[in-house]
Design a protein around this motif. Structure first.
Motif, PDB file in Angstrom:
ATOM      1  N   ILE A   1       0.980  -1.057  -0.059  1.00  0.00           N
ATOM      2  CA  ILE A   1      -0.195  -0.075  -0.157  1.00  0.00           C
ATOM      3  C   ILE A   1       0.922   1.273  -0.098  1.00  0.00           C
ATOM      4  N   ALA A   2       1.923   1.138   0.679  1.00  0.00           N
ATOM      5  CA  ALA A   2       2.722   2.371   0.863  1.00  0.00           C
ATOM      6  C   ALA A   2       3.640   2.818  -0.553  1.00  0.00           C
ATOM      7  N   ILE A   3       3.875   1.883  -1.231  1.00  0.00           N
ATOM      8  CA  ILE A   3       4.456   2.030  -2.607  1.00  0.00           C
ATOM      9  C   ILE A   3       3.393   2.654  -3.599  1.00  0.00           C
ATOM     10  N   ALA A   4       2.022   2.442  -3.589  1.00  0.00           N
ATOM     11  CA  ALA A   4       1.101   2.955  -4.151  1.00  0.00           C
ATOM     12  C   ALA A   4       0.396   4.328  -3.546  1.00  0.00           C
ATOM     13  N   THR A   5       0.758   4.724  -2.393  1.00  0.00           N
ATOM     14  CA  THR A   5       0.200   5.681  -1.825  1.00  0.00           C
ATOM     15  C   THR A   5       0.461   7.028  -2.299  1.00  0.00           C
ATOM     16  N   GLY A   6       1.416   7.305  -3.134  1.00  0.00           N
ATOM     17  CA  GLY A   6       1.903   8.540  -3.474  1.00  0.00           C
ATOM     18  C   GLY A   6       0.852   8.999  -4.708  1.00  0.00           C
ATOM     19  N   THR A   7       0.249   7.942  -5.305  1.00  0.00           N
ATOM     20  CA  THR A   7      -0.698   8.257  -6.510  1.00  0.00           C
ATOM     21  C   THR A   7      -1.934   8.929  -5.905  1.00  0.00           C
ATOM     22  N   THR A   8      -2.481   8.190  -4.986  1.00  0.00           N
ATOM     23  CA  THR A   8      -3.751   8.761  -4.293  1.00  0.00           C
ATOM     24  C   THR A   8      -3.673   9.999  -3.573  1.00  0.00           C
TER      25      THR A   8
ATOM     26  N   ALA B   1       3.685  12.943  -5.831  1.00  0.00           N
ATOM     27  CA  ALA B   1       3.897  12.206  -7.112  1.00  0.00           C
ATOM     28  C   ALA B   1       5.292  11.765  -7.219  1.00  0.00           C
ATOM     29  N   ILE B   2       6.215  12.642  -6.590  1.00  0.00           N
ATOM     30  CA  ILE B   2       7.591  12.154  -6.687  1.00  0.00           C
ATOM     31  C   ILE B   2       7.867  11.228  -5.724  1.00  0.00           C
ATOM     32  N   LEU B   3       7.187  11.057  -4.407  1.00  0.00           N
ATOM     33  CA  LEU B   3       7.293   9.995  -3.661  1.00  0.00           C
ATOM     34  C   LEU B   3       6.902   8.564  -4.375  1.00  0.00           C
ATOM     35  N   PHE B   4       6.007   8.492  -5.295  1.00  0.00           N
ATOM     36  CA  PHE B   4       5.512   7.359  -5.854  1.00  0.00           C
ATOM     37  C   PHE B   4       6.583   6.743  -6.820  1.00  0.00           C
ATOM     38  N   PHE B   5       7.341   7.699  -7.543  1.00  0.00           N
ATOM     39  CA  PHE B   5       8.456   7.415  -8.326  1.00  0.00           C
ATOM     40  C   PHE B   5       9.481   7.029  -7.634  1.00  0.00           C
ATOM     41  N   ILE B   6       9.715   7.536  -6.439  1.00  0.00           N
ATOM     42  CA  ILE B   6      10.907   7.107  -5.769  1.00  0.00           C
ATOM     43  C   ILE B   6      10.644   5.812  -5.190  1.00  0.00           C
ATOM     44  N   MET B   7       9.478   5.516  -4.739  1.00  0.00           N
ATOM     45  CA  MET B   7       8.914   4.227  -4.225  1.00  0.00           C
ATOM     46  C   MET B   7       9.047   3.097  -5.155  1.00  0.00           C
ATOM     47  N   TRP B   8       8.529   3.354  -6.682  1.00  0.00           N
ATOM     48  CA  TRP B   8       8.597   2.463  -7.514  1.00  0.00           C
ATOM     49  C   TRP B   8      10.010   1.940  -7.913  1.00  0.00           C
ATOM     50  N   TYR B   9      11.064   2.992  -8.017  1.00  0.00           N
ATOM     51  CA  TYR B   9      12.326   2.755  -8.146  1.00  0.00           C
ATOM     52  C   TYR B   9      12.893   1.831  -7.283  1.00  0.00           C
TER      53      TYR B   9
ATOM     54  N   THR C   1       9.012  -6.125   5.192  1.00  0.00           N
ATOM     55  CA  THR C   1       9.742  -5.816   6.425  1.00  0.00           C
ATOM     56  C   THR C   1       9.195  -4.853   7.246  1.00  0.00           C
ATOM     57  N   GLY C   2       8.616  -3.788   6.442  1.00  0.00           N
ATOM     58  CA  GLY C   2       7.971  -2.724   6.822  1.00  0.00           C
ATOM     59  C   GLY C   2       8.698  -1.338   6.734  1.00  0.00           C
ATOM     60  N   TRP C   3       9.766  -1.542   5.772  1.00  0.00           N
ATOM     61  CA  TRP C   3      10.600  -0.431   5.355  1.00  0.00           C
ATOM     62  C   TRP C   3       9.885   0.543   4.521  1.00  0.00           C
ATOM     63  N   TYR C   4       9.196  -0.011   3.633  1.00  0.00           N
ATOM     64  CA  TYR C   4       8.631   0.978   2.610  1.00  0.00           C
ATOM     65  C   TYR C   4       7.483   1.637   3.432  1.00  0.00           C
ATOM     66  N   PHE C   5       6.663   0.948   4.036  1.00  0.00           N
ATOM     67  CA  PHE C   5       5.647   1.685   5.115  1.00  0.00           C
ATOM     68  C   PHE C   5       6.392   2.850   5.823  1.00  0.00           C
ATOM     69  N   GLY C   6       7.246   2.342   6.401  1.00  0.00           N
ATOM     70  CA  GLY C   6       8.051   3.532   7.306  1.00  0.00           C
ATOM     71  C   GLY C   6       8.626   4.621   6.596  1.00  0.00           C
ATOM     72  N   PHE C   7       9.266   4.367   5.370  1.00  0.00           N
ATOM     73  CA  PHE C   7       9.699   5.536   4.604  1.00  0.00           C
ATOM     74  C   PHE C   7       8.836   6.235   3.937  1.00  0.00           C
ATOM     75  N   CYS C   8       7.349   5.836   3.692  1.00  0.00           N
ATOM     76  CA  CYS C   8       6.296   6.609   3.101  1.00  0.00           C
ATOM     77  C   CYS C   8       5.525   7.436   4.177  1.00  0.00           C
ATOM     78  N   LEU C   9       5.568   6.951   5.557  1.00  0.00           N
ATOM     79  CA  LEU C   9       5.179   7.833   6.527  1.00  0.00           C
ATOM     80  C   LEU C   9       6.028   8.826   6.826  1.00  0.00           C
ATOM     81  N   THR C  10       7.257   8.540   6.962  1.00  0.00           N
ATOM     82  CA  THR C  10       8.225   9.529   7.234  1.00  0.00           C
ATOM     83  C   THR C  10       8.537  10.646   6.296  1.00  0.00           C
TER      84      THR C  10
END
Length: 286
Positions: free
Chosen positions: A152-159, A206-214, A225-234
């Motif tokens: 969910i975190a990887i996709a969050t930037g789009t929404t 929008a930038i967050l989404f492209f960073i997460m996808w990369y 591991t929860g790393w992407y979730f943590g990065f998204c929140l931070t």
């Protein structure tokens, strides 16, 4: 000295299009686009991870209602408790997309209320509501909570991006008065040039989404591991904390606070995000 014509005058029609008796507003359309994009992103992630389709199917419903209910309650409880928590009428208007009253319309005279939609949604409440909904989802599907949260975190930037574009189309959550050349004049608010805070956030997300996808392509082993979730929140709530300095307060009581409500509510999410990233790093090095 810059004049009014040097700024961007902003007064779009609130309605995107009409189909027969159905009127679709830009705000609602942006919500639909944002959720639809996240839907397809997470569906692809599930496919990459070979998670069964029947486990994905109910996810959208959980997310939709979690975000909507959380965002609505978050706004009413944190920003306007004096309006929604002090009377039965307020509680009804908090829970249902209506306004109770009578302005002379047929609906008002007959039923005593007007269907208005949910006028007031808070992103912090939406995030909390989403987290609770995902907890309920993993209880039913028996999937790993960290895998679901990371996806969910990887996709969050789009929404998040499209929701803020919806705020921009509504001329709401406006910025402070400024003389920067890209300032917007929100005609429905006043004729003063202001920071387009909604646009700042939309671009950041929008930038967050492209960073997460990369990153997910480079480090797929971190999913779960929860790393992407943590990065998204931070990322989101650190940006949100600082961007608040360019935005007008939403409610009068915030003027007496050392930092506004958006910043106060961002701090716990930043702490949670950092903790998730540290936890994931420790788990990887164990």
């Amino acid at each position: 000295m810059l004049g009014l014509l040097d700024y961007i005058v902003w007064d779009p029609d609130l309605v995107a299009f009409r189909l027969s008796f159905i009127t679709v507003r830009w705000y609602g359309l942006m919500w639909i686009i944002g959720l639809a994009l996240a839907y397809f992103v997470v569906k692809r992630l599930y496919k990459e991870q070979q998670i069964k389709d029947e486990l994905f199917d109910p996810l959208f419903i959980y997310c939709f209602f979690g975000i909507l209910i959380g965002a609505r309650l978050g706004h009413c409880i944190f920003y306007q408790p004096q309006d929604f928590l002090t009377s039965w009428q307020g509680i009804v208007e908090m829970l249902l997309p209506i306004h109770i009253g009578n302005d002379g319309s047929w609906l008002g005279r007959t039923f005593g209320f007007f269907v208005t939609g949910y006028a007031g949604l808070a992103s912090h409440g939406g995030t909390l509501g989403l987290m609770i909904a995902l907890w309920l989802y993993v209880r039913k599907t028996k999937l790993s909570i960290w895998t679901v949260l990371d996806n969910i975190a990887i996709a969050t930037g789009t929404t998040a991006c499209f929701i803020r574009l919806g705020n921009l189309m509504n001329s709401e959550i406006i910025g402070k008065i400024t003389d920067v050349p890209w300032a917007f004049i929100f005609e429905r608010v006043d004729m003063m040039p202001r920071h387009p805070g909604q646009l700042y956030e939309a671009i950041a997300y929008a930038i967050l989404f492209f960073i997460m996808w990369y990153l997910h392509k480079r480090m797929p082993e971190k999913i779960g591991t929860g790393w992407y979730f943590g990065f998204c929140l931070t990322y989101i709530f650190t940006f949100r904390f600082f961007i608040e300095y360019t935005k007008e307060i939403q409610e009068a009581f915030e003027a007496s606070l050392p930092i506004d409500m958006g910043q106060i509510l961002s701090i716990p999410f930043i702490i949670l995000g950092v903790w998730c990233m540290i936890k994931a790093k420790k788990k990887a090095s164990a």
